[in-house]
Design an enzyme around this catalytic site. Sequence first.
Site, mmCIF file in Angstrom:
data_model
loop_
_atom_site.group_PDB
_atom_site.id
_atom_site.type_symbol
_atom_site.label_atom_id
_atom_site.label_comp_id
_atom_site.label_asym_id
_atom_site.label_seq_id
_atom_site.Cartn_x
_atom_site.Cartn_y
_atom_site.Cartn_z
ATOM 1 N N ASP A 93 -43.985 -2.033 63.616
ATOM 2 C CA ASP A 93 -44.230 -3.241 62.831
ATOM 3 C C ASP A 93 -43.167 -4.259 63.205
ATOM 4 O O ASP A 93 -42.442 -4.085 64.184
ATOM 5 C CB ASP A 93 -44.317 -2.945 61.324
ATOM 6 C CG ASP A 93 -42.971 -2.575 60.702
ATOM 7 O OD1 ASP A 93 -41.931 -2.650 61.397
ATOM 8 O OD2 ASP A 93 -42.953 -2.222 59.508
ATOM 9 N N ARG A 136 -46.670 -4.294 48.532
ATOM 10 C CA ARG A 136 -45.483 -4.969 49.068
ATOM 11 C C ARG A 136 -45.848 -6.417 49.380
ATOM 12 O O ARG A 136 -46.717 -6.695 50.202
ATOM 13 C CB ARG A 136 -44.952 -4.289 50.335
ATOM 14 C CG ARG A 136 -43.740 -5.059 50.902
ATOM 15 C CD ARG A 136 -42.850 -4.254 51.819
ATOM 16 N NE ARG A 136 -43.408 -4.047 53.133
ATOM 17 C CZ ARG A 136 -42.711 -3.542 54.178
ATOM 18 N NH1 ARG A 136 -41.442 -3.205 54.021
ATOM 19 N NH2 ARG A 136 -43.291 -3.355 55.345
#
Length: 532
Positions: free
Chosen positions: A446, A165
């Site tokens: 996150d 990613r």
Amino acid sequence: MSQQITRSPLAFTRQFSEQASSVLTEQAIDFLSDLVSQFTPSRSQLLTERKTVQANIDRGVLPDFISEMTSIRESEWQIKSIPNDLRDRRVEITGPVERKMVINALNANVKVFMADFEDSLAPEWAKVIEGQINLRDAVKGTISYTNESGKIYQLKPNPAVLVCRVRGMHLPEKHVMWEGEPIPGGLFDFALYFFHNYRELLAKGSGPYFYLPKMQSYKEAQWWSQVFSYAEDSVGLPRGTIKATVLIETLPAVFQMDEILYHLRDHIVGLNCGRWDYIFSYIKTLKNHPERVLPDRQVVTMEQPFLSAYSRLLIKTCHRRGAFAMGGMAAFIPSKDPQRNEWVLNKVIKDKELEAANGHDGTWIAHPGLADTAMSVFNKALGTRANQLDVLREHDAPINAEALLEPCSGSRTAEGMRANIRVAVQYIEAWISGNGCVPIYGLMEDAATAEISRTSIWQWIHHGKTLDDGQQVTKALFQRMLAEEMQVIQQELGEQRFSSGRFHEAAALMEKITTQDELIDFLTLPGYALLA
């Protein structure tokens, strides 16, 4: 002192360490330079378009499907082929590109590891470079790690499939300049991972696979398609060798899923319900709409009508086009306390059963300890099938804009507001200290959860909302709670951890981005200024 190194047309603001030199080879820099000069101007235009779209929404025009794109939505077409090693993605684990994490994730009982340069990595220069080295070593199969007590971590046979990613389109890489501006972080991540690994990946029957985050429109999908095609052409690969999964984690993108699939059809294999960022985007996109203010984040679950509609529409759209519809993240962390752990596993089972029943092809976890639980749910749902592409949801009632924008019921509590403050401050402190993936109160947090926490309070202040105990949410109330919760954090963590950390800087940043009149798009942008 860092010395600026210039290699036309890119300027590096750091002297290369031996590690950096092994990744930033002359050929890799040439490849990166070509991509940057070719695609940065159009990326800047796309970021400007985001502002234009948001300004219209701020003025009262709600997001909707694009009438000019009806022909794409209504005609019959499918994406191009899906590689064999991506056909079964029933459980995927995500995490930062740190060396030990990469090994543990690839060894977990999962099908795919999404190695993350975005929401779970604080992009210090050294960490970004180390991440590229770690992934290169993982692709070669040579990666190992020895901890302080001498324990050695190595790859097992048949590790999970690796997907990288890259950073979102909005994020810069401030250590590399082009024409006086930082280059796009996502291009930096893509260029180095692709350039160093495509040969080895293809030789072992895999390929250069990517996750694309924070996309807001089909034009951004078109941009990535052009980046991929340019990269393929530059090294002589057939069209469609590079494959990507796009996260639908912004509110504008949910109205353009068919168009995103269509414009990336050579390269795309699926869409993913990035649910935490999607909630953040719902708040941020509709920030000027008082009737669409969300309640406590703890009650904004996938059972809420606007989130259920999003999940079901994504599945129906993807499967009609032969693309995977990936489920969302279980952020829970297993507990050593048996009672707490049973509660965690039951929560995960319930969440994953809902996704599997809806027709998702797979799901996300943040901790290897949840792999067996998630895997058993999807094994039961899939039976002998590799995926659920056959679940077409043809009998669903059409999902319209009203369903996707439906206001969310639930209370706003002082307890919820205080929890938001504690989570956001602790996450920001970790991020500016170089750690983007942090266990807080039993969840692996996150950037997305910190974003929800601070934008939610901003919106409550902005619209003068009232808590269920009758208190009006004001800047002064937030500032008082922030001061009190800083003391709670200090008590919970202990004086040594608190005083050796960057909590006062984190609180100052939290206060700034929560109380200023204009909502900052991403906390990682001002946070990046505090990173090495």
